[in-house]
Enzyme design. Structure first.
Site, PDB file in Angstrom:
ATOM      1  N   THR A 205      -7.256  53.169 -19.593  1.00 50.22           N
ATOM      2  CA  THR A 205      -6.191  54.133 -18.935  1.00 50.22           C
ATOM      3  C   THR A 205      -6.324  55.640 -19.705  1.00 50.22           C
ATOM      4  O   THR A 205      -6.468  55.742 -20.744  1.00 50.22           O
ATOM      5  CB  THR A 205      -4.882  53.245 -18.919  1.00 50.22           C
ATOM      6  OG1 THR A 205      -4.624  53.078 -20.354  1.00 50.22           O
ATOM      7  CG2 THR A 205      -4.982  52.170 -17.922  1.00 50.22           C
ATOM      8  N   GLU A 254       1.254  55.720 -17.958  1.00 48.16           N
ATOM      9  CA  GLU A 254      -0.235  55.081 -18.244  1.00 48.16           C
ATOM     10  C   GLU A 254      -0.927  55.119 -16.898  1.00 48.16           C
ATOM     11  O   GLU A 254      -0.357  54.206 -15.870  1.00 48.16           O
ATOM     12  CB  GLU A 254      -0.067  53.855 -19.139  1.00 48.16           C
ATOM     13  CG  GLU A 254      -1.336  53.386 -19.647  1.00 48.16           C
ATOM     14  CD  GLU A 254      -1.263  52.055 -20.486  1.00 48.16           C
ATOM     15  OE1 GLU A 254      -2.296  51.708 -20.857  1.00 48.16           O
ATOM     16  OE2 GLU A 254      -0.174  51.432 -20.572  1.00 48.16           O
TER      17      GLU A 254
END
Length: 302
Positions: A205, A254
Site C-alpha cells: 500500500t 492507506e
C-alpha cells in the site's frame, strides 16, 4: 497564481473581479460564485479571491475547526480553476473592527481596483459583521463597480452549505458529498513509509498521513481513486489506526492501488474517496486481516 498573505499592505495592478467569501469547503455554491468572476477575465479583469486567515469561525470561536479543504488543498483548487490572485487577509482584533464602508472603499476599491464584485446574499464583513449585500449595493455606483449577488444553490430542496457537506462527510456518505462539492472529496499528502505490514501479507500500500486539521469520514474502507504523478488509478483505501497492528498507530490513509507496483515514496498523492465499503475492524490475526483485505479489494474493484 499570486498569493497574498500575512499583510494588509498590498496593491494589485489593473482592474479586478473579486469574489468575497470564507471558501471553507469550495462546494457548488462557492463554485458558482467563482465562475462569475472567472467569466470577467474575457474583459481583462483579474480573477481575485478574497478570504480570511484564520477563518471567522476559528477567530471568533477561538477553537480549531477541522477543514473540508486544507489551506494547501484550497490553493491547489483555486489555481486549477484559473484564479489569478488569492488574498488570505489576516483576521485580527484590529482588522475585524474595520468599518464596513472602509472595507469596501479602502480594500476592495483602492487596493484591488474592483470593477466587479461577486458575493453570496448572506455576505458579511467589517466591524460586527455590519457589512452586507445592501451596503455593497448602495456603494456600487459611487465606487464604480458592478455587483453580482448569488443566491444559495439547492440540492434535493435544501441549501448547499459547508455545514451540510461536513455532516455528510461525518456520515460517510461520499456520493452525496461529491454532489454537494461538484467534485470528489479527497485527502492529499506525501507518501510515507509505513510499517510495511502490507508488503508482508502480499498487499502493498501507499501511506499518507492526513493533516491534523483535515476533516475525515468515519474510519473504515473506501473504494477510491488515486491521483499520482499526473495519472489516475483505482484503489481501495483504509482510513483509521489499523487496530489489528497496534492500538497506538497514528490516523493514516492507506491505499492499495490496483495493478500498480512502483516505488513512489516521497511523492505527492491525492486520494479521492468514492464509496464506503465497511467500518474499520480489529482482527485476531494477520492471516484473518489478509483474507478480509482480499475480499475488500474485490468488493471495491467491482
Amino acid at each position: 497564481m499570486q498569493i497574498i498573505l500575512g499583510t494588509t499592505e498590498f496593491q494589485i495592478d489593473g482592474k479586478s473581479a473579486v469574489a468575497i467569501g470564507k471558501f471553507d469547503g469550495i462546494h457548488l455554491g462557492h463554485r458558482k460564485l467563482l465562475n462569475y468572476i472567472l467569466e470577467q477575465k474575457v474583459d481583462d479583469l483579474m480573477a481575485v479571491v478574497f478570504t480570511f486567515d484564520p477563518s471567522p469561525e476559528e477567530f471568533f470561536l477561538g477553537k480549531a475547526v477541522r477543514q473540508l479543504f486544507t489551506r494547501e488543498e484550497k490553493r491547489k483548487a483555486f489555481e486549477e480553476m484559473g484564479i489569478d490572485v488569492l488574498i488570505e487577509f489576516p483576521l485580527t482584533a484590529e482588522t475585524a473592527a474595520t468599518p464596513p464602508e472602509d472595507f469596501v472603499k479602502k480594500i476592495l476599491v483602492e487596493k484591488l481596483h474592483a470593477g466587479y464584485i461577486a458575493a453570496g446574499t448572506d455576505v458579511s464583513f467589517g466591524d460586527k459583521g455590519r457589512g452586507d449585500q445592501h451596503l455593497l449595493r448602495s456603494l456600487s455606483k459611487e465606487c464604480g463597480y458592478e455587483l453580482e449577488l448569488i443566491e444559495k444553490v439547492r440540492i434535493d430542496g435544501d441549501e448547499v452549505s459547508s455545514t451540510r457537506v461536513r455532516n455528510e462527510v461525518a456520515d460517510g456518505n461520499m456520493a452525496m458529498v461529491k454532489r454537494l462539492l461538484g467534485g470528489e472529496y479527497s485527502v492529499g499528502g506525501e507518501i510515507e513509509h509505513g510499517n510495511h505490514i502490507g508488503h508482508t501479507i502480499g498487499v502493498p500500500t501507499v501511506n499518507v498521513i492526513p493533516p491534523e486539521n483535515k476533516l475525515l469520514p468515519p474510519f473504515g474502507v473506501y473504494a477510491s481513486k488515486v491521483y499520482l504523478d499526473g495519472k489516475e488509478y483505482r484503489g481501495m483505501t483504509n482510513i483509521g489506526r489499523k487496530p489489528t497492528i497496534s492500538e497506538k498507530e497514528k490516523v493514516g490513509v492507506e491505499t492499495y492501488i490496483y495493478d500498480f507496483d512502483k516505488d513512489v515514496y516521497g511523492e505527492y498523492a491525492r486520494i479521492a474517496l468514492e464509496r464506503f465499503v465497511r467500518p474499520e475492524m480489529k482482527f485476531d490475526s494477520l492471516e484473518a486481516l489478509k483474507e478480509q483485505i482480499q475480499s475488500d479489494i474485490e468488493a471495491a474493484r467491482q
